[in-house]
Design a protein around this motif. Structure first.
Motif, short mmCIF file in Angstrom:
data_model
loop_
_atom_site.label_atom_id
_atom_site.label_comp_id
_atom_site.label_asym_id
_atom_site.label_seq_id
_atom_site.Cartn_x
_atom_site.Cartn_y
_atom_site.Cartn_z
N HIS A 172 14.43 -38.44 76.92
CA HIS A 172 14.09 -39.86 76.80
C HIS A 172 14.93 -40.73 77.72
CE1 HIS A 172 11.26 -38.75 73.73
NE2 HIS A 172 12.21 -37.94 73.29
N CYS A 182 5.36 -42.10 76.70
CA CYS A 182 6.04 -40.99 76.06
C CYS A 182 5.68 -40.97 74.57
CB CYS A 182 7.54 -41.17 76.23
SG CYS A 182 8.55 -39.89 75.46
N CYS A 184 7.61 -41.09 72.26
CA CYS A 184 8.53 -41.98 71.54
C CYS A 184 8.04 -43.42 71.56
CB CYS A 184 9.94 -41.88 72.12
SG CYS A 184 10.16 -42.75 73.69
N CYS A 189 9.59 -41.99 80.22
CA CYS A 189 10.67 -41.07 79.86
C CYS A 189 10.51 -39.76 80.63
CB CYS A 189 10.61 -40.74 78.37
SG CYS A 189 11.01 -42.10 77.28
ZN ZN Z 1 10.57 -41.08 75.22
#
Ligand code: ZN
Length: 312
Positions: A172, A182, A184, A189
């Motif tokens: 990340h 990503c 996340c 990332c």
């Molecule tokens: Zn990420």
């Protein structure tokens, strides 16, 4: 590692619990494997059922050790996600479904043995640093590139855990501000560009055809232009991520593991060159392929359990 007396018949019960399977073994104090077995995780059954399987498999291994005349002395378990190693709690895991599971206590109670809980990539890094490709080095960064990308910074055989059990999330690091989204939630990332799943996704996007990261590597090696482009993009972003890693950690050796590392020289050679280009005053680390394959997590879980015995 602890050096036992000659004829040492102690073993550690070790389990590496992943989203799809569990790698399990009885490991001697010198890191050699007495017995190994694998079981499906069947994470879809829910976390309680997975925990029950972990306990049953660990108990079965301890019984097997005793039946073979060995003495089980501890149990080490590795799990993915966020792990509070000090508390022995599997805090969070997307692919196994753990939410605040006090796994160390549960395993210890079931087996009647001291237990240790670790993060799969961190213990994998410990195993590579002590028994595998990083053996000769004191400062090692182990980078696992598979569905995601994560790292372990290992110094003198111990991995940094972080204040919240989340150290090593190199996947990340922001490498492409305008890049793909990503898992996340952020864009750009490292793992959204260079993980095995990102490579497959990018190829599908450009070629309109599905292919695994291994297929993309093969097609790139065979001279297919589009596959070559996708592979180069992944390698360049990876070099950016590793250069950041080197700026932070100043290691002797970077050990590259996970599914993508099976591409061998096709990954390592251009990656080494791209990392070399990015070094200014930092010392360039030695870049090597992981040596222990998918057994690293299980061996690392065993080492963690042995380490915990030494501290008692
Ligand atoms: Zn990420």
């Amino acid at each position: 590692m602890t050096d036992g007396p000659p004829g040492d018949d102690r073993v550690v019960v070790a389990l590496d619990v992943g989203g799809t399977g569990m790698k399990c073994a009885l490991v001697r104090p010198d890191g050699s494997v007495l017995h190994a077995e694998r079981h499906p995780t069947d994470a879809g059954r829910g976390p309680d059922a997975v925990v029950e399987t972990v306990l049953a498999v660990a108990g079965g291994l301890a019984d097997r050790a005793r039946a073979a005349g060995s003495i089980p002395v501890a149990c080490g378990v590795a799990v993915p996600g966020v792990v509070d190693e000090a508390a022995g709690v599997a805090v969070w895991s997307a692919n196994v479904g753990f939410r605040n599971v006090p796994l160390r206590e549960l395993v210890g109670a079931r087996l009647g043995l001291p237990a240790a809980l670790g993060h799969d990539v961190r213990v994998g890094g410990i195993a590579e640093a002590r028994l595998g490709a990083g053996r000769a080095a004191r400062h090692v960064l182990f980078v696992a590139i598979g569905t995601g990308i994560a790292a372990a910074h290992v110094v003198a055989g111990s991995a940094a855990v972080g204040a919240h059990g989340a150290a090593g999330e190199i996947g990340h690091i922001l490498v492409r501000p305008d890049g793909p989204r990503c898992g996340c939630g952020r864009t750009g990332c490292l793992e959204a560009v260079s993980s095995a799943s990102a490579v497959a996704r990018r190829y599908a996007e450009l070629a309109g055809a599905t292919a695994s990261a291994a297929d993309v590597a093969g097609r790139a090696a065979a001279g297919e232009e589009l596959a070559g482009r996708v592979w180069r993009e992944a390698v360049e972003a990876l070099a950016d991520g590793l250069a950041t890693g080197q700026a932070l950690y100043d290691v002797d050796t970077m050990v590259i593991g996970g599914g993508l590392a099976r591409a061998g020289g096709q990954l390592l050679d251009p990656l080494r060159a791209a990392l070399h280009e990015r070094m200014t005053f930092h010392r360039e680390p030695r870049l090597v392929a992981a040596a222990l394959g998918d057994e690293a997590g299980c061996l690392g879980a065993a080492l963690l359990a042995l380490d915990s015995l030494e501290r008692r």
